[in-house]
Design a protein around this motif. Sequence first.
Motif, PDB file in Angstrom:
ATOM      1  N   GLU A 151      15.166  16.621   2.018  1.00  0.00           N
ATOM      2  CA  GLU A 151      14.771  16.571   0.616  1.00  0.00           C
ATOM      3  C   GLU A 151      14.621  15.141   0.137  1.00  0.00           C
ATOM      4  N   GLY A 152      13.716  14.967  -0.826  1.00  0.00           N
ATOM      5  CA  GLY A 152      13.527  13.655  -1.411  1.00  0.00           C
ATOM      6  C   GLY A 152      14.660  13.273  -2.330  1.00  0.00           C
ATOM      7  N   VAL A 153      15.128  12.048  -2.227  1.00  0.00           N
ATOM      8  CA  VAL A 153      16.196  11.539  -3.088  1.00  0.00           C
ATOM      9  C   VAL A 153      15.603  10.643  -4.174  1.00  0.00           C
ATOM     10  N   THR A 154      14.804   9.674  -3.728  1.00  0.00           N
ATOM     11  CA  THR A 154      14.203   8.743  -4.673  1.00  0.00           C
ATOM     12  C   THR A 154      13.065   7.998  -3.996  1.00  0.00           C
ATOM     13  N   TYR A 155      12.122   7.503  -4.796  1.00  0.00           N
ATOM     14  CA  TYR A 155      11.125   6.608  -4.246  1.00  0.00           C
ATOM     15  C   TYR A 155      10.666   5.622  -5.323  1.00  0.00           C
ATOM     16  N   ILE A 156      10.011   4.567  -4.842  1.00  0.00           N
ATOM     17  CA  ILE A 156       9.518   3.529  -5.731  1.00  0.00           C
ATOM     18  C   ILE A 156       8.080   3.212  -5.347  1.00  0.00           C
TER      19      ILE A 156
ATOM     20  N   ARG B 203       0.813  -1.207   0.000  1.00  0.00           N
ATOM     21  CA  ARG B 203       0.000   0.000   0.000  1.00  0.00           C
ATOM     22  C   ARG B 203       0.849   1.261   0.000  1.00  0.00           C
ATOM     23  N   PHE B 204       2.131   1.117   0.204  1.00  0.00           N
ATOM     24  CA  PHE B 204       2.984   2.282   0.410  1.00  0.00           C
ATOM     25  C   PHE B 204       3.978   2.476  -0.733  1.00  0.00           C
ATOM     26  N   CYS B 205       4.307   3.740  -0.958  1.00  0.00           N
ATOM     27  CA  CYS B 205       5.499   4.077  -1.713  1.00  0.00           C
ATOM     28  C   CYS B 205       6.657   4.099  -0.735  1.00  0.00           C
ATOM     29  N   MET B 206       7.792   3.570  -1.137  1.00  0.00           N
ATOM     30  CA  MET B 206       8.958   3.490  -0.279  1.00  0.00           C
ATOM     31  C   MET B 206      10.052   4.363  -0.877  1.00  0.00           C
ATOM     32  N   GLY B 207      10.739   5.076  -0.008  1.00  0.00           N
ATOM     33  CA  GLY B 207      11.731   5.982  -0.575  1.00  0.00           C
ATOM     34  C   GLY B 207      12.824   6.362   0.392  1.00  0.00           C
ATOM     35  N   TRP B 208      13.649   7.274  -0.087  1.00  0.00           N
ATOM     36  CA  TRP B 208      14.773   7.792   0.687  1.00  0.00           C
ATOM     37  C   TRP B 208      14.777   9.318   0.618  1.00  0.00           C
ATOM     38  N   PHE B 209      14.983   9.911   1.773  1.00  0.00           N
ATOM     39  CA  PHE B 209      15.182  11.344   1.881  1.00  0.00           C
ATOM     40  C   PHE B 209      16.545  11.584   2.507  1.00  0.00           C
TER      41      PHE B 209
ATOM     42  N   THR C  10      26.832  14.138   0.888  1.00  0.00           N
ATOM     43  CA  THR C  10      26.977  13.973   2.328  1.00  0.00           C
ATOM     44  C   THR C  10      25.731  14.443   3.059  1.00  0.00           C
ATOM     45  N   ALA C  11      25.134  13.559   3.856  1.00  0.00           N
ATOM     46  CA  ALA C  11      23.899  13.877   4.575  1.00  0.00           C
ATOM     47  C   ALA C  11      23.502  12.691   5.441  1.00  0.00           C
ATOM     48  N   MET C  12      22.510  12.930   6.274  1.00  0.00           N
ATOM     49  CA  MET C  12      21.826  11.835   6.951  1.00  0.00           C
ATOM     50  C   MET C  12      20.730  11.353   6.004  1.00  0.00           C
ATOM     51  N   TYR C  13      20.711  10.068   5.736  1.00  0.00           N
ATOM     52  CA  TYR C  13      19.732   9.489   4.826  1.00  0.00           C
ATOM     53  C   TYR C  13      18.643   8.763   5.617  1.00  0.00           C
ATOM     54  N   TYR C  14      17.394   9.046   5.258  1.00  0.00           N
ATOM     55  CA  TYR C  14      16.255   8.499   5.971  1.00  0.00           C
ATOM     56  C   TYR C  14      15.401   7.646   5.051  1.00  0.00           C
ATOM     57  N   CYS C  15      15.084   6.473   5.518  1.00  0.00           N
ATOM     58  CA  CYS C  15      14.132   5.604   4.844  1.00  0.00           C
ATOM     59  C   CYS C  15      12.723   6.102   5.157  1.00  0.00           C
ATOM     60  N   ALA C  16      11.831   6.021   4.183  1.00  0.00           N
ATOM     61  CA  ALA C  16      10.472   6.510   4.383  1.00  0.00           C
ATOM     62  C   ALA C  16       9.459   5.575   3.740  1.00  0.00           C
ATOM     63  N   ALA C  17       8.335   5.449   4.412  1.00  0.00           N
ATOM     64  CA  ALA C  17       7.180   4.739   3.867  1.00  0.00           C
ATOM     65  C   ALA C  17       5.997   5.688   3.959  1.00  0.00           C
ATOM     66  N   GLN C  18       5.437   6.027   2.827  1.00  0.00           N
ATOM     67  CA  GLN C  18       4.373   7.021   2.769  1.00  0.00           C
ATOM     68  C   GLN C  18       3.290   6.553   1.808  1.00  0.00           C
ATOM     69  N   THR C  19       2.086   7.092   1.967  1.00  0.00           N
ATOM     70  CA  THR C  19       1.136   6.902   0.874  1.00  0.00           C
ATOM     71  C   THR C  19       1.762   7.540  -0.360  1.00  0.00           C
ATOM     72  N   CYS C  20       1.395   7.049  -1.509  1.00  0.00           N
ATOM     73  CA  CYS C  20       2.033   7.582  -2.707  1.00  0.00           C
ATOM     74  C   CYS C  20       1.672   9.043  -2.933  1.00  0.00           C
ATOM     75  N   HIS C  21       0.491   9.442  -2.479  1.00  0.00           N
ATOM     76  CA  HIS C  21       0.129  10.851  -2.580  1.00  0.00           C
ATOM     77  C   HIS C  21       1.066  11.711  -1.729  1.00  0.00           C
ATOM     78  N   ASP C  22       1.267  11.322  -0.492  1.00  0.00           N
ATOM     79  CA  ASP C  22       2.145  12.102   0.395  1.00  0.00           C
ATOM     80  C   ASP C  22       3.592  12.053  -0.087  1.00  0.00           C
ATOM     81  N   MET C  23       4.001  10.902  -0.589  1.00  0.00           N
ATOM     82  CA  MET C  23       5.378  10.784  -1.065  1.00  0.00           C
ATOM     83  C   MET C  23       5.622  11.743  -2.224  1.00  0.00           C
ATOM     84  N   SER C  24       4.734  11.751  -3.176  1.00  0.00           N
ATOM     85  CA  SER C  24       4.931  12.613  -4.344  1.00  0.00           C
ATOM     86  C   SER C  24       4.847  14.079  -3.954  1.00  0.00           C
ATOM     87  N   THR C  25       3.997  14.397  -3.000  1.00  0.00           N
ATOM     88  CA  THR C  25       3.865  15.786  -2.548  1.00  0.00           C
ATOM     89  C   THR C  25       5.141  16.262  -1.870  1.00  0.00           C
TER      90      THR C  25
END
Length: 129
Positions: free
Chosen positions: A46-51, A31-37, A90-105
């Motif tokens: 900032e968003g780096v990538t998501y799937i 149900r989720f889009c998964m990504g990295w910020f 160089t940054a702190m990288y965070y894994c994220a699980a979001q609804t695809c609407h929230d992820m894209s926003t």
Amino acid sequence: EVHLVESGGGSVQAGGSLRLSCVASIFNYKRFCMGWFRQSPGNKREGVTYITPDGVTKYTDSVKGRFTISQDSAKNTHDLQMDRLKPEDTAMYYCAAQTCHDMSTMFAGAPYNPQSGYWGQGTQVTVSS
């Protein structure tokens, strides 16, 4: 309770590679889009990538052609392969699980919302010149 746990950060010289992994304990993973910020000191997250659950990927322009996101839905994991790293990565990288609407926003620049979806605790990536 949902947990996202990152691993794989570290220090590397410019031009090198790192692979980040995120294991998610999420019911209905698909149900989720998964990504990295990422977030560096003094800068916004900032968003780096998501799937998407269907495997469609999106990357921020600065990492296109260098970073690759992948996921294994059977294992509830998604990885970020980072090649040809630059000091500005160089940054702190965070894994994220979001609804695809929230992820894209958020990917489009909406302010980071810690109450939205689920976030890992972060893993540090340091690239030296």
